[in-house]
Design an enzyme around this catalytic site. Structure first.
Site, short mmCIF file in Angstrom:
data_model
loop_
_atom_site.label_atom_id
_atom_site.label_comp_id
_atom_site.label_asym_id
_atom_site.label_seq_id
_atom_site.Cartn_x
_atom_site.Cartn_y
_atom_site.Cartn_z
N HIS A 1 -9.74 1.06 5.56
CA HIS A 1 -7.82 1.00 5.59
C HIS A 1 -8.60 1.90 7.13
CE1 HIS A 1 -4.15 2.32 6.22
NE2 HIS A 1 -3.52 1.48 5.71
N ASN B 1 0.90 -1.08 -0.21
CA ASN B 1 -0.32 -0.08 0.12
C ASN B 1 0.96 1.40 0.24
OD1 ASN B 1 -1.33 2.26 0.16
ND2 ASN B 1 -1.78 1.33 2.63
N GLU C 1 -4.95 -4.85 10.76
CA GLU C 1 -4.11 -4.27 11.21
C GLU C 1 -4.31 -3.27 12.12
OE1 GLU C 1 -2.36 -2.91 7.20
OE2 GLU C 1 -4.24 -2.23 7.01
N GLY D 1 2.74 2.01 10.83
CA GLY D 1 3.39 4.08 10.54
C GLY D 1 3.73 3.98 11.68
N LYS E 1 0.04 3.98 0.38
CA LYS E 1 -0.33 5.15 -0.02
C LYS E 1 -0.59 6.72 -0.61
CE LYS E 1 -0.26 3.64 4.30
NZ LYS E 1 -0.09 3.57 6.31
N SER F 1 3.56 -2.46 10.26
CA SER F 1 5.13 -1.76 10.48
C SER F 1 5.66 -3.40 10.02
CB SER F 1 5.19 -1.82 11.89
OG SER F 1 5.42 -0.69 12.20
N GLU G 1 -6.67 4.50 8.41
CA GLU G 1 -6.20 5.92 7.75
C GLU G 1 -8.30 6.06 6.79
OE1 GLU G 1 -2.76 5.08 5.69
OE2 GLU G 1 -2.08 4.51 7.35
C1 PEP Z 1 -0.57 -0.14 5.42
O1 PEP Z 1 -1.02 1.14 5.68
O2 PEP Z 1 -1.74 -0.89 6.05
C2 PEP Z 1 0.52 -0.13 7.17
C3 PEP Z 1 0.30 -1.56 7.07
O3 PEP Z 1 1.35 0.32 6.59
P1 PEP Z 1 2.63 0.14 7.16
O4 PEP Z 1 3.36 -1.68 6.98
O5 PEP Z 1 3.19 1.65 7.20
O6 PEP Z 1 2.24 0.24 8.99
#
Ligand code: PEP
Length: 263
Positions: free
Chosen positions: A100, A9, A172, A178, A11, A218, A102
């Site tokens: 997601h 992803n 997640e 992040g 973003k 992460s 966000e």
């Molecule tokens: C994500 O955006 O779904 C995500 C898991 O981000 P990150 O790997 O940066 O934590």
């Protein structure tokens, strides 16, 4: 068997040139090392670079799936700024993200809207990765399982058995996205088992055993192997680490090398 599935992803990052370069680097490595034999791979560029990435993947005859980070449920009309399933398919997209964190917590999307998006994408023949996960205060309050169950039941309302082969869940935990903090493999495995039980109560144990559940939050090359070897973790949804070809590929390799899961 559940083939592992790793998504990148991107973003709201990169520009046109960097998107092309990253897609090209990934397509070349996946083809050379035949990584797609043991792992499904998708990348999710920003909308404005979907066409650029599509052209790279097409020119390399790549098996990497082209994804979109969002979708609007209606097929067309007065929805300024939004993009529909027919438009995405027209640009070569085969998989979309819904729910997601966000979009839930920064943009403010409700479970109801996420469900409409999920159903619209599945009805249009797209694959969907439905993202779920608890916030830090919900985890601290012992709410992890309830939040995941609520988001799964609401997000999947009205989804029919015929559509399940195109559905993936991404667990997640919001506090891990992040932040550099990831769930321990044992905690992630525990959450995935509970999610699979919810899926079993919705669709039956056999169907639930076939649905892939990715872990996200992460994940990087250095922690991927211990996560990907957990029995109910079927790959990952990767944010920051998907912006560097070698880092993303090391996660794909870890997922591809993990023992087979499911029946
Ligand atoms: C994500 O955006 O779904 C995500 C898991 O981000 P990150 O790997 O940066 O934590």
């Amino acid at each position: 068997m559940r083939k592992p599935f790793v998504g990148g992803n991107w973003k709201m990052n990169l520009d046109a040139a960097a998107s092309r370069t990253l897609a090209d680097d990934l397509a070349r490595a996946v083809a050379t090392d035949r990584l797609d034999q043991a792992c499904d791979i998708a990348i999710f560029p920003p909308f404005v670079y979907i066409r650029h990435v599509h052209n790279v993947l097409r020119d390399r005859s790549s098996s990497i799936m082209l994804g979109a980070q969002d979708i609007w449920p209606d097929p067309s009309g007065a929805f300024t700024g939004e993009v529909s399933a027919p438009m995405l398919k027209d640009c070569g997209v085969s998989v979309v993200l819904t729910g997601h964190s966000e979009r839930r917590h920064v943009i403010g999307e409700s479970d109801e809207l996420i469900n409409r998006k999920t159903r619209a994408a599945l009805d249009a023949g797209l694959q969907v990765i439905l993202c779920i996960g608890e916030k830090l205060e919900e985890r601290a309050g012992g709410q992890t399982d309830q939040v995941n169950e609520r988001q799964l039941r609401a997000g999947l309302a009205g989804v029919i058995p015929d559509q399940l082969s195109r559905l993936t869940i991404a667990y997640e935990p919001v506090w891990a996205i992040g932040t550099g903090k990831n769930a321990t493999p044992a905690d992630a495995q525990d959450a995935h088992t509970k999610c699979r039980s919810v899926l079993a109560s919705l669709f039956g144990a056999d169907a639930a055993g076939r649905i892939r559940i990715q872990y996200g939050g992460s994940v990087k090359g250095s922690n991927a192997a211990e996560l990907m070897t957990q029995p109910d973790i079927d790959g990952g949804l990767i944010g920051g680490a998907s912006l560097k070809a070698e880092e993303f590929l090391s996660i794909v390799r870890a997922a591809a090398a993990a023992p087979s899961k499911g029946r």
